[in-house]
Design a protein around this motif. Structure first.
Motif, PDB file in Angstrom:
ATOM      1  N   LEU A 107       0.944  -1.248  -0.089  1.00 34.35           N
ATOM      2  CA  LEU A 107       0.208   0.044  -0.019  1.00 34.35           C
ATOM      3  C   LEU A 107       0.874   1.149   0.012  1.00 34.35           C
ATOM      4  O   LEU A 107       0.784   2.226  -0.943  1.00 34.35           O
ATOM      5  N   LEU A 108       2.059   1.268   0.804  1.00 33.61           N
ATOM      6  CA  LEU A 108       2.746   2.302   1.023  1.00 33.61           C
ATOM      7  C   LEU A 108       3.365   2.569  -0.580  1.00 33.61           C
ATOM      8  O   LEU A 108       3.843   4.181  -0.667  1.00 33.61           O
ATOM      9  N   LEU A 109       3.817   1.641  -0.709  1.00 33.52           N
ATOM     10  CA  LEU A 109       4.659   1.887  -2.248  1.00 33.52           C
ATOM     11  C   LEU A 109       3.975   2.409  -3.501  1.00 33.52           C
ATOM     12  O   LEU A 109       4.453   2.995  -4.386  1.00 33.52           O
ATOM     13  N   ASN A 110       2.502   2.502  -3.074  1.00 33.98           N
ATOM     14  CA  ASN A 110       1.736   2.816  -4.081  1.00 33.98           C
ATOM     15  C   ASN A 110       1.072   4.021  -3.940  1.00 33.98           C
ATOM     16  O   ASN A 110       0.510   4.804  -4.998  1.00 33.98           O
ATOM     17  N   ILE A 111       0.915   4.528  -2.580  1.00 35.20           N
ATOM     18  CA  ILE A 111       0.172   5.754  -2.242  1.00 35.20           C
ATOM     19  C   ILE A 111       1.216   6.747  -1.950  1.00 35.20           C
ATOM     20  O   ILE A 111       0.737   7.875  -1.342  1.00 35.20           O
ATOM     21  N   TRP A 112       2.539   6.687  -1.946  1.00 39.07           N
ATOM     22  CA  TRP A 112       3.550   7.592  -1.315  1.00 39.07           C
ATOM     23  C   TRP A 112       3.148   8.939  -1.906  1.00 39.07           C
ATOM     24  O   TRP A 112       3.588   9.945  -1.185  1.00 39.07           O
TER      25      TRP A 112
ATOM     26  N   LEU B  85      -7.573  15.906   9.078  1.00 37.65           N
ATOM     27  CA  LEU B  85      -7.956  16.128   7.552  1.00 37.65           C
ATOM     28  C   LEU B  85      -6.593  15.484   6.818  1.00 37.65           C
ATOM     29  O   LEU B  85      -6.863  14.708   5.979  1.00 37.65           O
ATOM     30  N   ALA B  86      -5.401  15.429   7.407  1.00 38.79           N
ATOM     31  CA  ALA B  86      -4.471  14.902   6.565  1.00 38.79           C
ATOM     32  C   ALA B  86      -4.700  13.481   6.648  1.00 38.79           C
ATOM     33  O   ALA B  86      -4.412  12.665   5.564  1.00 38.79           O
ATOM     34  N   GLU B  87      -4.966  12.796   7.831  1.00 41.51           N
ATOM     35  CA  GLU B  87      -5.285  11.189   8.007  1.00 41.51           C
ATOM     36  C   GLU B  87      -6.498  10.845   7.191  1.00 41.51           C
ATOM     37  O   GLU B  87      -6.332   9.724   6.393  1.00 41.51           O
ATOM     38  N   ALA B  88      -7.586  11.726   6.916  1.00 41.70           N
ATOM     39  CA  ALA B  88      -8.727  11.130   6.175  1.00 41.70           C
ATOM     40  C   ALA B  88      -8.132  11.200   4.879  1.00 41.70           C
ATOM     41  O   ALA B  88      -8.634  10.426   4.067  1.00 41.70           O
ATOM     42  N   LEU B  89      -7.294  12.238   4.144  1.00 39.53           N
ATOM     43  CA  LEU B  89      -7.058  12.136   2.829  1.00 39.53           C
ATOM     44  C   LEU B  89      -6.189  11.137   2.588  1.00 39.53           C
ATOM     45  O   LEU B  89      -6.300  10.257   1.561  1.00 39.53           O
ATOM     46  N   VAL B  90      -5.304  10.712   3.234  1.00 40.14           N
ATOM     47  CA  VAL B  90      -4.373   9.553   3.148  1.00 40.14           C
ATOM     48  C   VAL B  90      -5.144   8.093   3.354  1.00 40.14           C
ATOM     49  O   VAL B  90      -4.949   7.192   2.403  1.00 40.14           O
ATOM     50  N   ILE B  91      -6.287   8.014   4.349  1.00 39.75           N
ATOM     51  CA  ILE B  91      -6.901   7.092   4.189  1.00 39.75           C
ATOM     52  C   ILE B  91      -7.643   6.710   2.981  1.00 39.75           C
ATOM     53  O   ILE B  91      -7.910   5.516   2.527  1.00 39.75           O
ATOM     54  N   ALA B  92      -8.528   7.819   2.352  1.00 37.17           N
ATOM     55  CA  ALA B  92      -9.094   7.658   1.207  1.00 37.17           C
ATOM     56  C   ALA B  92      -8.191   7.208   0.038  1.00 37.17           C
ATOM     57  O   ALA B  92      -8.731   6.115  -0.614  1.00 37.17           O
ATOM     58  N   ALA B  93      -6.976   7.575   0.008  1.00 39.38           N
ATOM     59  CA  ALA B  93      -6.302   7.117  -0.898  1.00 39.38           C
ATOM     60  C   ALA B  93      -5.657   5.445  -0.666  1.00 39.38           C
ATOM     61  O   ALA B  93      -5.703   4.717  -1.565  1.00 39.38           O
ATOM     62  N   ALA B  94      -5.459   5.148   0.674  1.00 43.75           N
ATOM     63  CA  ALA B  94      -5.454   3.916   0.857  1.00 43.75           C
ATOM     64  C   ALA B  94      -6.586   3.081   0.594  1.00 43.75           C
ATOM     65  O   ALA B  94      -6.315   1.740   0.106  1.00 43.75           O
TER      66      ALA B  94
ATOM     67  N   GLN C 164      -8.664   3.425  -1.470  1.00 42.24           N
ATOM     68  CA  GLN C 164      -8.760   3.208  -3.035  1.00 42.24           C
ATOM     69  C   GLN C 164      -8.044   2.219  -3.467  1.00 42.24           C
ATOM     70  O   GLN C 164      -8.393   1.532  -4.279  1.00 42.24           O
ATOM     71  N   HIS C 165      -6.733   2.182  -3.033  1.00 42.83           N
ATOM     72  CA  HIS C 165      -6.012   1.113  -3.511  1.00 42.83           C
ATOM     73  C   HIS C 165      -6.113  -0.175  -2.781  1.00 42.83           C
ATOM     74  O   HIS C 165      -5.945  -1.082  -3.781  1.00 42.83           O
ATOM     75  N   LEU C 166      -6.962  -0.326  -1.866  1.00 42.18           N
ATOM     76  CA  LEU C 166      -7.251  -1.533  -1.281  1.00 42.18           C
ATOM     77  C   LEU C 166      -8.413  -2.165  -2.262  1.00 42.18           C
ATOM     78  O   LEU C 166      -8.487  -3.440  -2.206  1.00 42.18           O
ATOM     79  N   GLN C 167      -9.251  -1.455  -2.706  1.00 44.21           N
ATOM     80  CA  GLN C 167     -10.054  -1.794  -3.802  1.00 44.21           C
ATOM     81  C   GLN C 167      -9.496  -2.025  -5.175  1.00 44.21           C
ATOM     82  O   GLN C 167     -10.286  -2.353  -6.031  1.00 44.21           O
TER      83      GLN C 167
ATOM     84  N   ASP D  74      -6.361   7.895  -7.761  1.00 45.46           N
ATOM     85  CA  ASP D  74      -7.177   8.908  -8.495  1.00 45.46           C
ATOM     86  C   ASP D  74      -7.032  10.050  -7.365  1.00 45.46           C
ATOM     87  O   ASP D  74      -8.025  10.120  -6.664  1.00 45.46           O
ATOM     88  N   VAL D  75      -6.319  10.996  -7.616  1.00 42.30           N
ATOM     89  CA  VAL D  75      -5.921  11.929  -6.512  1.00 42.30           C
ATOM     90  C   VAL D  75      -7.306  12.738  -6.335  1.00 42.30           C
ATOM     91  O   VAL D  75      -7.518  13.033  -5.005  1.00 42.30           O
ATOM     92  N   SER D  76      -7.969  13.314  -7.305  1.00 44.27           N
ATOM     93  CA  SER D  76      -9.076  13.920  -7.137  1.00 44.27           C
ATOM     94  C   SER D  76     -10.295  13.367  -6.482  1.00 44.27           C
ATOM     95  O   SER D  76     -10.860  13.745  -5.767  1.00 44.27           O
ATOM     96  N   ALA D  77     -10.467  11.899  -6.781  1.00 42.77           N
ATOM     97  CA  ALA D  77     -11.530  11.277  -6.262  1.00 42.77           C
ATOM     98  C   ALA D  77     -10.950  10.858  -4.751  1.00 42.77           C
ATOM     99  O   ALA D  77     -11.893  11.101  -3.913  1.00 42.77           O
ATOM    100  N   ALA D  78      -9.803  10.503  -4.398  1.00 46.10           N
ATOM    101  CA  ALA D  78      -9.225  10.381  -3.046  1.00 46.10           C
ATOM    102  C   ALA D  78      -9.469  11.777  -2.255  1.00 46.10           C
ATOM    103  O   ALA D  78      -9.893  11.594  -0.987  1.00 46.10           O
ATOM    104  N   ILE D  79      -9.255  12.855  -2.644  1.00 48.02           N
ATOM    105  CA  ILE D  79      -9.217  13.998  -2.083  1.00 48.02           C
ATOM    106  C   ILE D  79     -10.753  14.469  -1.595  1.00 48.02           C
ATOM    107  O   ILE D  79     -11.163  14.762  -0.434  1.00 48.02           O
TER     108      ILE D  79
END
Length: 264
Positions: free
Chosen positions: A35-40, A91-100, A102-105, A110-115
């Motif tokens: 996960l971290l290698l993909n959402i860094w 807020l920072a945690e929510a944004l990163v979790i959204a990206a995480a 997304q990757h788990l699915q 998609d940065v805009s969708a994650a934001i």
């Protein structure tokens, strides 16, 4: 072996689908590494845009006001630090979790969708997080063990809020329900991620304490941002641990996300 559908309709689990083995710390760490290698890129952007400017501002204000040595200055700094840290960090945690999530699915980042998902999760979960912050702080003051216990029982609240997009007390309630039958697993995940975080927090505070000659608001703010980075990694770890519970279908079907996909 066929894989279960972690997004089955609430209240139903296909009896013909085999369950994935219950989650283990090794599988959680393996999935977290991928996960971290993909959402860094998302994590780095959040650190640069949100965490670093905020920590530098807070550090500058603390250095400026503490020089005045007035009671009201201490009050202002305390209020700013508490409310601002809760807001910006959440807020920072929510944004990163959204990206995480997304990757788990197994979706491309998609940065805009994650934001968008992260912002909705932040708005939904803020009241719950404010309530849990006050409750945990009071419990830690009275005795450290009740505070740790509440932290463990509510550790999945933010991933749940981001995944489901539901607010109110639902994230806290759902996290409490999930951790009750799997308390040992939750406690292990909490210790696995939070003990290293505490070590990092202590290490980043040592330079200013041990070397007063380098004590400066820029250095303090930068070192605190390093702690923020590890905090985001811990949030990703909690998210993976929560996802593993869903994937193994060891949580009630009613705990499954209602709207798991960002593009719905």
């Amino acid at each position: 072996m066929s894989q279960p559908n972690p997004y089955a309709s609430p209240g139903s689990v296909d009896p013909h689908v085999e369950r994935v083995p219950e989650p283990t710390w090794a599988r959680v760490l393996s999935r977290l590494q991928d996960l971290l290698l993909n959402i860094w890129p998302m994590m780095l952007g959040v650190l640069v845009v949100l965490c670093l400017p905020w920590q530098l501002l807070l550090s500058f204000v603390i250095y400026t006001f503490l020089e005045q040595e007035e009671v009201m200055s201490l009050v202002y700094v305390s209020l700013l630090g508490t409310f601002g840290q809760l807001t910006v960090q959440l807020l920072a945690e929510a944004l990163v979790i959204a990206a995480a999530w997304q990757h788990l699915q197994k979706e491309t980042l998609d940065v805009s969708a994650a934001i968008g998902r992260g912002l909705r999760g932040f708005v939904a979960v803020f009241p719950s997080m404010l309530l849990s912050f006050m409750a945990i702080s009071a419990a830690m003051i009275l005795c450290i063990f009740p505070g740790v216990y509440l932290n463990i029982r509510w550790m999945f609240a933010l991933p749940i809020a981001v995944a489901e997009g539901r607010g109110g007390l639902h994230p806290l309630q759902k996290s409490w329900e999930i951790t009750e039958p799997h308390f040992f697993y939750s406690m292990l995940m909490f210790a696995l991620f939070c003990i290293p975080l505490v070590v990092v927090m202590v290490v980043t505070s040592l330079p200013s304490a041990l070397m007063p000659e380098i004590d400066h608001w820029v250095i303090d703010g930068t070192l605190t941002t390093v702690g923020d980075l590890f905090t985001l990694i811990v949030c990703c770890g909690f998210t993976v641990a929560y996802y593993e519970l869903l994937l193994s279908q060891v949580v009630p079907a009613t705990a499954l996300p209602q709207s798991p996909h960002f593009n719905q």
